[in-house]
Design a protein around this motif. Structure first.
Motif, short mmCIF file in Angstrom:
data_model
loop_
_atom_site.label_atom_id
_atom_site.label_comp_id
_atom_site.label_asym_id
_atom_site.label_seq_id
_atom_site.Cartn_x
_atom_site.Cartn_y
_atom_site.Cartn_z
N LEU A 123 0.88 -1.18 0.00
CA LEU A 123 0.00 0.00 0.00
C LEU A 123 0.91 1.23 0.00
O LEU A 123 1.76 1.37 0.89
CB LEU A 123 -0.86 0.01 1.26
CG LEU A 123 -2.22 -0.66 1.21
CD1 LEU A 123 -2.85 -0.60 2.61
CD2 LEU A 123 -3.15 -0.02 0.18
N ILE A 124 0.71 2.12 -0.96
CA ILE A 124 1.69 3.22 -1.13
C ILE A 124 1.80 4.11 0.10
O ILE A 124 2.91 4.55 0.44
CB ILE A 124 1.40 4.03 -2.41
CG1 ILE A 124 2.59 4.95 -2.72
CG2 ILE A 124 0.08 4.79 -2.33
CD1 ILE A 124 2.59 5.56 -4.10
N LEU A 125 0.70 4.35 0.80
CA LEU A 125 0.79 5.27 1.95
C LEU A 125 1.50 4.66 3.15
O LEU A 125 1.87 5.39 4.08
CB LEU A 125 -0.58 5.82 2.35
CG LEU A 125 -1.24 6.76 1.33
CD1 LEU A 125 -2.52 7.35 1.89
CD2 LEU A 125 -0.30 7.90 0.89
N ASN A 126 1.75 3.35 3.13
CA ASN A 126 2.56 2.77 4.20
C ASN A 126 4.02 3.23 4.10
O ASN A 126 4.78 3.07 5.06
CB ASN A 126 2.47 1.24 4.20
CG ASN A 126 1.23 0.75 4.93
OD1 ASN A 126 0.59 1.52 5.64
ND2 ASN A 126 0.89 -0.51 4.75
N GLU A 127 4.40 3.82 2.96
CA GLU A 127 5.76 4.37 2.84
C GLU A 127 5.91 5.64 3.67
O GLU A 127 6.92 5.83 4.33
CB GLU A 127 6.07 4.67 1.36
CG GLU A 127 6.15 3.42 0.51
CD GLU A 127 7.35 2.54 0.86
OE1 GLU A 127 8.35 3.03 1.40
OE2 GLU A 127 7.28 1.33 0.56
N SER A 128 4.89 6.49 3.62
CA SER A 128 4.96 7.77 4.35
C SER A 128 4.36 7.65 5.76
O SER A 128 4.75 8.38 6.67
CB SER A 128 4.26 8.87 3.56
OG SER A 128 3.02 8.42 3.07
N GLN A 129 3.39 6.75 5.92
CA GLN A 129 2.75 6.54 7.23
C GLN A 129 2.74 5.05 7.54
O GLN A 129 1.71 4.38 7.40
CB GLN A 129 1.33 7.12 7.20
CG GLN A 129 1.35 8.66 7.15
CD GLN A 129 0.10 9.23 6.52
OE1 GLN A 129 -0.82 9.59 7.23
NE2 GLN A 129 0.06 9.28 5.19
N PRO A 130 3.93 4.53 7.96
CA PRO A 130 4.12 3.08 8.08
C PRO A 130 3.09 2.37 8.96
O PRO A 130 2.66 2.91 9.99
CB PRO A 130 5.52 2.97 8.71
CG PRO A 130 6.20 4.24 8.34
CD PRO A 130 5.13 5.29 8.30
N ASN A 131 2.73 1.18 8.49
CA ASN A 131 1.86 0.25 9.23
C ASN A 131 0.44 0.75 9.50
O ASN A 131 -0.28 0.17 10.29
CB ASN A 131 2.49 -0.15 10.58
CG ASN A 131 3.90 -0.66 10.40
OD1 ASN A 131 4.14 -1.47 9.50
ND2 ASN A 131 4.83 -0.19 11.20
#
Ligand code: 4NP
Length: 149
Positions: free
Chosen positions: A107-115
């Motif tokens: 999921l791409i947003l796990n890169e900026s807002q992990p887990n």
């Protein structure tokens, strides 16, 4: 060559922005970035004019892109497959042939807002503000992705 694929539903709003934004942050001689949709509604079409406009606002031209559908062959081609939301994630994973394929999907947003398993909201039926919001979320995530590649 490292290959990154951005995936949303229609491949006209979110993933074309993600493709253009990541391309603007990396060396395109060594990293290939593409995008695709899990649905075929818009195959062959240009990105949505609102995505083209918000990209243009930040100096990124995405008018070279044409929508295409994600296929299981993309698992052979790409190293990292980024889904824009939970539903796209499930659709992509359902096409995985083995655990190797499945491990490529994130999921791409796990890169900026992990887990946190957050989704990039689908801006298609909303107004212009939705596209600005999507742009900012993707810009943040792509900064992290670019720093890791
Ligand atoms: P995208 O947005 O998945 O970000 O490209 C959409 C584009 C088209 C539709 C839905 C979402 N549609 O229903 O046609």
């Amino acid at each position: 060559m490292t290959k990154v694929l951005m995936v949303c539903l229609g491949n006209i709003c979110r993933s074309p922005l993600a493709e253009g934004i990541l391309q603007s942050k990396i060396n395109t001689d060594t990293i290939f970035v593409d995008s695709a949709g899990t649905a075929a509604y818009h195959v062959g079409n240009l990105p949505d004019e609102r995505s083209i406009a918000v990209a243009q606002k930040y100096g990124i031209d995405i008018t070279n892109q044409r929508a295409r559908k994600f296929t299981s062959k993309d698992f052979d081609e790409f190293d990292f497959i980024y889904a824009m939301d939970e539903s796209n994630y499930q659709n992509i994973v359902s096409l995985a042939r083995n655990s190797e394929d499945e491990k490529k999907v994130h999921l791409i947003l796990n890169e900026s807002q992990p887990n946190q398993n957050l989704s990039v909201p689908d801006p298609y039926y909303g107004g212009k503000d939705g596209f600005e919001n999507v742009y900012q979320m993707l810009d943040e995530a792509c900064t992290v992705i670019a720093s890791k590649l």
